[in-house]
Write a protein that holds these residues in place. Structure first.
Motif, short mmCIF file in Angstrom:
data_model
loop_
_atom_site.label_atom_id
_atom_site.label_comp_id
_atom_site.label_asym_id
_atom_site.label_seq_id
_atom_site.Cartn_x
_atom_site.Cartn_y
_atom_site.Cartn_z
N THR A 109 -14.49 64.84 -98.28
CA THR A 109 -13.53 64.38 -97.27
C THR A 109 -14.20 64.31 -95.91
OG1 THR A 109 -11.63 65.25 -98.47
CG2 THR A 109 -11.36 64.88 -96.11
N VAL A 110 -14.96 65.34 -95.59
CA VAL A 110 -15.68 65.33 -94.32
C VAL A 110 -16.66 64.17 -94.28
CG1 VAL A 110 -17.27 66.58 -92.83
CG2 VAL A 110 -15.41 67.80 -93.96
N GLU A 111 -17.35 63.95 -95.38
CA GLU A 111 -18.34 62.87 -95.41
C GLU A 111 -17.66 61.51 -95.21
OE1 GLU A 111 -21.64 65.06 -98.32
OE2 GLU A 111 -20.56 63.26 -99.01
N VAL A 112 -16.52 61.31 -95.85
CA VAL A 112 -15.79 60.06 -95.67
C VAL A 112 -15.30 59.94 -94.23
CG1 VAL A 112 -13.62 58.89 -96.22
CG2 VAL A 112 -15.10 59.73 -98.06
N LEU A 113 -14.80 61.04 -93.72
CA LEU A 113 -14.31 61.05 -92.34
C LEU A 113 -15.41 60.60 -91.38
CD1 LEU A 113 -12.13 63.79 -90.78
CD2 LEU A 113 -14.17 63.08 -89.57
N VAL A 114 -16.61 61.08 -91.60
CA VAL A 114 -17.73 60.71 -90.75
C VAL A 114 -18.17 59.27 -91.02
CG1 VAL A 114 -20.17 61.16 -90.30
CG2 VAL A 114 -18.55 63.05 -90.39
N ASP A 115 -18.18 58.92 -92.29
CA ASP A 115 -18.62 57.59 -92.70
C ASP A 115 -17.71 56.50 -92.13
OD1 ASP A 115 -20.95 57.73 -94.36
OD2 ASP A 115 -20.02 56.19 -95.63
N GLU A 116 -16.44 56.73 -92.21
CA GLU A 116 -15.45 55.76 -91.73
C GLU A 116 -14.76 56.31 -90.49
OE1 GLU A 116 -14.80 52.83 -93.37
OE2 GLU A 116 -16.26 53.21 -94.96
N LEU A 117 -15.57 56.89 -89.60
CA LEU A 117 -15.02 57.65 -88.48
C LEU A 117 -13.91 56.93 -87.71
CD1 LEU A 117 -15.13 60.30 -87.02
CD2 LEU A 117 -16.95 59.43 -85.59
N PRO A 118 -14.12 55.69 -87.25
CA PRO A 118 -13.07 55.08 -86.44
C PRO A 118 -11.77 54.90 -87.21
CG PRO A 118 -15.10 53.78 -86.37
CD PRO A 118 -15.28 54.81 -87.42
N TYR A 119 -11.87 54.50 -88.45
CA TYR A 119 -10.67 54.21 -89.22
C TYR A 119 -9.90 55.48 -89.56
CZ TYR A 119 -13.36 49.94 -89.50
OH TYR A 119 -14.09 48.84 -89.16
N VAL A 120 -10.62 56.51 -89.95
CA VAL A 120 -9.95 57.77 -90.24
C VAL A 120 -9.38 58.39 -88.96
CG1 VAL A 120 -10.24 60.10 -91.16
CG2 VAL A 120 -11.40 58.19 -92.26
N THR A 121 -10.11 58.27 -87.87
CA THR A 121 -9.60 58.77 -86.59
C THR A 121 -8.27 58.12 -86.26
OG1 THR A 121 -11.84 59.15 -85.76
CG2 THR A 121 -10.09 58.96 -84.13
N LEU A 122 -8.24 56.81 -86.42
CA LEU A 122 -7.00 56.09 -86.15
C LEU A 122 -5.88 56.58 -87.06
CD1 LEU A 122 -6.14 53.83 -84.25
CD2 LEU A 122 -6.56 52.19 -86.08
N LEU A 123 -6.21 56.78 -88.32
CA LEU A 123 -5.21 57.26 -89.28
C LEU A 123 -4.64 58.60 -88.85
CD1 LEU A 123 -3.81 57.17 -92.10
CD2 LEU A 123 -5.81 58.38 -92.99
N LEU A 124 -5.49 59.48 -88.37
CA LEU A 124 -5.05 60.83 -88.03
C LEU A 124 -4.21 60.85 -86.75
CD1 LEU A 124 -8.29 62.82 -88.88
CD2 LEU A 124 -6.17 62.70 -90.17
N ARG A 125 -4.18 59.72 -86.04
CA ARG A 125 -3.38 59.70 -84.81
C ARG A 125 -2.05 59.01 -85.00
NH1 ARG A 125 -7.87 58.40 -80.11
NH2 ARG A 125 -9.31 60.06 -80.69
N VAL A 126 -1.83 58.47 -86.18
CA VAL A 126 -0.58 57.74 -86.45
C VAL A 126 0.61 58.69 -86.40
CG1 VAL A 126 0.69 56.85 -88.43
CG2 VAL A 126 -1.44 55.76 -87.73
N ARG A 127 1.68 58.25 -85.78
CA ARG A 127 2.85 59.12 -85.61
C ARG A 127 4.12 58.59 -86.24
NH1 ARG A 127 0.21 63.57 -84.93
NH2 ARG A 127 -1.44 63.27 -83.42
N GLY A 128 4.09 57.39 -86.83
CA GLY A 128 5.28 56.90 -87.52
C GLY A 128 6.19 56.01 -86.71
N ASN A 129 5.61 55.27 -85.79
CA ASN A 129 6.43 54.43 -84.91
C ASN A 129 6.93 53.15 -85.56
OD1 ASN A 129 6.87 55.85 -82.65
ND2 ASN A 129 5.44 54.74 -81.35
N SER A 130 6.14 52.60 -86.46
CA SER A 130 6.52 51.33 -87.09
C SER A 130 6.53 51.51 -88.61
CB SER A 130 5.52 50.24 -86.72
OG SER A 130 4.22 50.62 -87.16
#
Lengths: 224, 224
Positions: A109-130
């Motif tokens: 999971t950490v490796e994927v997080l680093v590998d796809e850093l921008p995309y996972v970062t964005l995912l982790l900031r999602v709050r459910g607005n739409s």
DNA sequence: TCCTTTCCCGACCGGTCGTTCGGTTCCCAT
DNA sequence: ATGGGAACCGAACGACCGGTCGGGAAAGGA
């Protein structure tokens, strides 16, 4: 060299040729620029005009590649989620004793997080607005629940420390791992594999073994 | 009972009397409503009109209590930061052997996080979009650096596991602790004190002691 | 009772949002 | 060379943004 892009050496520069040709995008390259902006200023705070400028385009040109702003977000989140769920399918995450499977899952999971850093970062900031964000949030919950079940399985083998509810352990574990996206930058002295090994080790060591300072009774933190 | 507030039993209802009198606010009560909305939809995505509706007011009435939208954010972030920095001033965080000071600091940080949950949650989501957010980000970095220095001090007493850079340990520790704001809800079966004890124990146990799985060399993650 | 202060309102401002549209420019296969 | 699709543009749309303003209702002290 260009004066157009807001940041030197950006995708916007890479996408035009050596000479100052007109930039030509495909959805994936544009996605890269867009996600970078979303992370920099936040999804809501990023306007289509800013996206365009960052890519060296007019804002109306974006709509040639994506149907809407939300469609960009959807594609980005989908990429992150697909990469994470792929880890769950790996052999070493599905076979063998639970503690070893958990270790593999965390490390990968950490490796994927680093590998796809921008995309996972964005995912982790999602709050459910739409609707898109709610969909991503639910898929992410599925992932978290799988991790929680693996922690519970590890607990039933006696691998969890006294008084630590598996649900709470899973949350702390995931919180630690996910927080890596907030500071890790590629190109640093720490390789993805080393970071992954160390983070998984620290996390597993934290939730296992004998308690040092006693917490009387800490119960009831289920992943929902 | 009212149909006005979006959530039952809201501050908007508490603020009017038993009868359906006109709501009367002071800045602190309004802040409570506003922060709730900011967390629910995100700061940028929350409009002044929505803030007003959530409080049972017109949007222009907000400006009687706060100078601007950003002023609301500033007050909320200030509240969270003041509470966190107060922990650094506590005796047990300043005197004694580093490991014990670190344990106290972590435990109290969790307690403050739970105590001031909405405000700290908002703080942890700030990304630096405005001058206010940059200010908050910098104050937060100061706090993180103090924790990092305490981890480094703990390391120099031999309390850190082999191969774990103090900076990385501090980041993982803070990431785990901060992530609590994403799922903890008051009123659950887990008391703040118990959670704090357990989280601090898990975190400290994770970064200390002998390594189980070896990470060849994991170096270079300074808190900046 | 009356006056002052506090609090709240609706109407309105300039500006920006995401999105649409008609038309232009570029690349490439024919 | 030329036709056609892919890529891009500027102008314009209605909606909504944060913020302002003049005035009215409620509370409180005299």
């Amino acid at each position: 060299m260009s004066i157009c892009g807001p940041i030197l050496g950006d995708v916007a520069d890479r996408v035009r040729g050596a000479a100052n040709k007109r930039p030509r995008y495909d959805p994936d390259r544009l996605l890269e620029v867009a996600v970078q902006q979303f992370i920099l200023r936040g999804y809501e705070a990023t306007s289509m005009a800013q996206l365009g400028k960052a890519a060296g385009l007019g804002k109306s040109s974006i709509y040639h590649h994506f149907a809407s702003k939300e469609a960009i977000l959807h594609r980005a989140l989908s990429r992150a989620l697909d990469a994470l769920f792929a880890v769950l399918e790996e052999e070493q995450a599905r076979l063998g004793p639970p503690p070893a499977r958990l270790e593999h899952l965390l490390r990968r999971t950490v490796e994927v997080l680093v590998d796809e850093l921008p995309y996972v970062t964005l995912l982790l900031r999602v709050r459910g607005n739409s609707r898109t964000e709610l969909w991503a949030l639910e898929r992410r919950r599925h992932f978290d629940r799988e991790v929680a079940e693996l922690v519970a399985a590890t607990a039933s083998t006696g691998g969890l420390r006294q008084g630590l509810e598996p649900g709470l352990g899973a949350r702390l574990l995931l919180g630690m791992v996910n927080s890596i996206s907030e500071w890790y930058r590629p190109g640093g002295p720490l390789s993805a594999a080393d970071l992954a090994r160390m983070a998984a080790s620290v996390g597993l060591h934290g939730i296992s073994g004998a308690a040092r300072a006693g917490a009387a009774g800490a119960r009831g933190a289920k992943i929902d």
